[in-house]
Design a protein around this motif. Sequence first.
Motif, PDB file in Angstrom:
ATOM      1  N   PHE A 163       0.849  -1.181   0.000  1.00  0.00           N
ATOM      2  CA  PHE A 163       0.000   0.000   0.000  1.00  0.00           C
ATOM      3  C   PHE A 163       0.889   1.238   0.000  1.00  0.00           C
ATOM      4  N   ILE A 164       0.288   2.376  -0.309  1.00  0.00           N
ATOM      5  CA  ILE A 164       1.013   3.637  -0.209  1.00  0.00           C
ATOM      6  C   ILE A 164       0.211   4.606   0.644  1.00  0.00           C
ATOM      7  N   LEU A 165       0.912   5.512   1.276  1.00  0.00           N
ATOM      8  CA  LEU A 165       0.299   6.582   2.064  1.00  0.00           C
ATOM      9  C   LEU A 165       0.611   7.892   1.352  1.00  0.00           C
ATOM     10  N   ILE A 166      -0.435   8.655   1.039  1.00  0.00           N
ATOM     11  CA  ILE A 166      -0.232   9.927   0.353  1.00  0.00           C
ATOM     12  C   ILE A 166      -0.897  11.050   1.148  1.00  0.00           C
ATOM     13  N   LYS A 167      -0.253  12.225   1.110  1.00  0.00           N
ATOM     14  CA  LYS A 167      -0.824  13.412   1.731  1.00  0.00           C
ATOM     15  C   LYS A 167      -1.419  14.269   0.633  1.00  0.00           C
ATOM     16  N   VAL A 168      -2.675  14.697   0.813  1.00  0.00           N
ATOM     17  CA  VAL A 168      -3.384  15.392  -0.258  1.00  0.00           C
ATOM     18  C   VAL A 168      -4.038  16.675   0.246  1.00  0.00           C
ATOM     19  N   HIS A 169      -4.327  17.563  -0.695  1.00  0.00           N
ATOM     20  CA  HIS A 169      -5.184  18.712  -0.427  1.00  0.00           C
ATOM     21  C   HIS A 169      -6.641  18.264  -0.619  1.00  0.00           C
ATOM     22  N   ASP A 170      -7.534  18.842   0.162  1.00  0.00           N
ATOM     23  CA  ASP A 170      -8.971  18.531   0.065  1.00  0.00           C
ATOM     24  C   ASP A 170      -9.229  17.027   0.197  1.00  0.00           C
ATOM     25  N   LEU A 171      -8.745  16.471   1.288  1.00  0.00           N
ATOM     26  CA  LEU A 171      -8.890  15.025   1.513  1.00  0.00           C
ATOM     27  C   LEU A 171     -10.346  14.586   1.470  1.00  0.00           C
ATOM     28  N   LYS A 172     -11.202  15.298   2.178  1.00  0.00           N
ATOM     29  CA  LYS A 172     -12.602  14.857   2.250  1.00  0.00           C
ATOM     30  C   LYS A 172     -13.262  14.892   0.872  1.00  0.00           C
ATOM     31  N   GLY A 173     -12.959  15.931   0.081  1.00  0.00           N
ATOM     32  CA  GLY A 173     -13.544  16.020  -1.244  1.00  0.00           C
ATOM     33  C   GLY A 173     -13.104  14.872  -2.131  1.00  0.00           C
ATOM     34  N   LYS A 227      -7.150  11.081  10.709  1.00  0.00           N
ATOM     35  CA  LYS A 227      -7.310  11.242  12.152  1.00  0.00           C
ATOM     36  C   LYS A 227      -6.261  10.476  12.953  1.00  0.00           C
ATOM     37  N   VAL A 228      -5.325   9.827  12.259  1.00  0.00           N
ATOM     38  CA  VAL A 228      -4.254   9.072  12.903  1.00  0.00           C
ATOM     39  C   VAL A 228      -3.060   9.996  13.153  1.00  0.00           C
ATOM     40  N   GLU A 229      -2.369   9.787  14.265  1.00  0.00           N
ATOM     41  CA  GLU A 229      -1.226  10.615  14.607  1.00  0.00           C
ATOM     42  C   GLU A 229      -0.226  10.706  13.451  1.00  0.00           C
ATOM     43  N   LEU A 230       0.250  11.931  13.170  1.00  0.00           N
ATOM     44  CA  LEU A 230       1.251  12.221  12.137  1.00  0.00           C
ATOM     45  C   LEU A 230       0.750  11.985  10.713  1.00  0.00           C
ATOM     46  N   CYS A 231      -0.524  11.634  10.546  1.00  0.00           N
ATOM     47  CA  CYS A 231      -1.062  11.322   9.216  1.00  0.00           C
ATOM     48  C   CYS A 231      -2.167  12.292   8.800  1.00  0.00           C
ATOM     49  N   GLU A 232      -2.112  13.519   9.317  1.00  0.00           N
ATOM     50  CA  GLU A 232      -3.129  14.505   8.965  1.00  0.00           C
ATOM     51  C   GLU A 232      -3.121  14.718   7.443  1.00  0.00           C
ATOM     52  N   GLY A 233      -4.296  14.702   6.843  1.00  0.00           N
ATOM     53  CA  GLY A 233      -4.417  14.908   5.405  1.00  0.00           C
ATOM     54  C   GLY A 233      -3.997  13.721   4.562  1.00  0.00           C
ATOM     55  N   CYS A 234      -3.918  12.539   5.173  1.00  0.00           N
ATOM     56  CA  CYS A 234      -3.378  11.370   4.454  1.00  0.00           C
ATOM     57  C   CYS A 234      -4.453  10.349   4.088  1.00  0.00           C
ATOM     58  N   LEU A 235      -4.270   9.771   2.907  1.00  0.00           N
ATOM     59  CA  LEU A 235      -5.074   8.656   2.429  1.00  0.00           C
ATOM     60  C   LEU A 235      -4.174   7.443   2.249  1.00  0.00           C
ATOM     61  N   ARG A 236      -4.684   6.274   2.612  1.00  0.00           N
ATOM     62  CA  ARG A 236      -3.935   5.034   2.399  1.00  0.00           C
ATOM     63  C   ARG A 236      -4.595   4.263   1.268  1.00  0.00           C
ATOM     64  N   ILE A 237      -3.773   3.861   0.290  1.00  0.00           N
ATOM     65  CA  ILE A 237      -4.293   3.183  -0.897  1.00  0.00           C
ATOM     66  C   ILE A 237      -3.675   1.794  -1.003  1.00  0.00           C
ATOM     67  N   SER A 238      -4.489   0.749  -0.900  1.00  0.00           N
ATOM     68  CA  SER A 238      -4.011  -0.610  -1.118  1.00  0.00           C
ATOM     69  C   SER A 238      -3.753  -0.809  -2.605  1.00  0.00           C
ATOM     70  N   ILE A 239      -2.714  -1.573  -2.929  1.00  0.00           N
ATOM     71  CA  ILE A 239      -2.411  -1.871  -4.323  1.00  0.00           C
ATOM     72  C   ILE A 239      -3.253  -3.059  -4.756  1.00  0.00           C
ATOM     73  N   GLY A 240      -4.079  -2.843  -5.763  1.00  0.00           N
ATOM     74  CA  GLY A 240      -4.949  -3.900  -6.259  1.00  0.00           C
ATOM     75  C   GLY A 240      -4.422  -4.487  -7.552  1.00  0.00           C
ATOM     76  N   SER A 241      -5.304  -5.052  -8.330  1.00  0.00           N
ATOM     77  CA  SER A 241      -4.929  -5.570  -9.646  1.00  0.00           C
ATOM     78  C   SER A 241      -4.610  -4.392 -10.564  1.00  0.00           C
ATOM     79  N   SER A 242      -3.971  -4.673 -11.700  1.00  0.00           N
ATOM     80  CA  SER A 242      -3.654  -3.619 -12.652  1.00  0.00           C
ATOM     81  C   SER A 242      -4.920  -2.892 -13.085  1.00  0.00           C
ATOM     82  N   GLU A 243      -5.998  -3.636 -13.301  1.00  0.00           N
ATOM     83  CA  GLU A 243      -7.257  -3.043 -13.736  1.00  0.00           C
ATOM     84  C   GLU A 243      -7.859  -2.147 -12.639  1.00  0.00           C
TER      85      GLU A 243
END
Length: 344
Positions: free
Chosen positions: A288-298, A315-331
């Motif tokens: 998986f990857i962790l990314i920090k983004v603008h307008d997370l909720k949107g 809402k996790v410590e040190l992860c403000e504004g972050c989304l976690r994305i699991s790596i799925g299939s290529s599709e």
Amino acid sequence: MFELSKILRDNIRQLKPYSSARDEFSGEAEVLLDANENPFNQPFNRYPDPYQRKLKDKIAGLKGVDSSSIFLGNGSDEPIDLLFRACCKPGVDNVVTIAPTYGMYQVAADINAVEVRKVLLTEDFQLDVDALLSAVDENTKMIFLCSPNNPTGNVLDQQEMLKIIGQFNGIVVVDEAYIDFAPSTSLLGLLSRYPNLVVLQTFSKAWGMAGIRLGMAFASDEIIQVLSKIKYPYNLNMLTQEKAMELLDHSDEMNRWVEVLLHERRKMEMEMIDFPFVEKIYPSDANFILIKVHDLKGIYDYLVDEKIIIRDRSKVELCEGCLRISIGSSEENQQLVEALKALI
């Protein structure tokens, strides 16, 4: 100097475990009339091996350890809970964890009425050894480390982990759920050197077996005996054991899956670099990857509307504004990327 007897609760030291029919007899027999089983609907009428001997032997060969150093649980959550029940007196003892990290350590502690002392990782998500050891007192029974860590994705510095294991007289649990994706080596080879080390691994990630709920704890024979004494007699059902035996014969396929996922992770990271709303992509040693983004909720709400679900970790410590994305299939990965391109 670590002494397990000083870590265990009094009632656990004195506990006489339940003795099942399969404890009192194991081997070949023509007639089994000892366990009050229904004689019909074979083989599912029989209780499973409570110690999963055949499965442990196969895992031992795969991992290069002795089968006596293996505990198998209903997911890794089972040995986590058992360690709390074995070592921590409710309302008295405490454990130390890093933050951010896997949330089940906190949940297991709360269930067992045990205080959790959280020590923040550094800005690059590495250990602050001095701060962590400073959080320890005479009632600290365990330290939990997760490497590669969830949700940050990075491996913890192994030498720093060894400092903690060597200087702490309680149990150090190193959760290696994502180790198959990491370039670093497991701590399994160090079990004989550190009697207070417990290594957790799982078949849920690289092996693709999340649905059968099979977790592993590796430790000294002494610790494994304690976990085996307090677990429920038949904690892993027959179907789980049989399916795991079948899948373990295809380790080459698991290795291929890992290669594909690592390749897809690199592709995902390269795609994310070009999105103007992505502020940072954190280095990952996991699936998986962790990314920090603008307008997370949107972004999160938009993806939900597109029927694409990722994880909000803001809402996790040190992860403000972050989304976690699991790596799925290529599709699946491409579907996510195309959806995000529509936001530009």
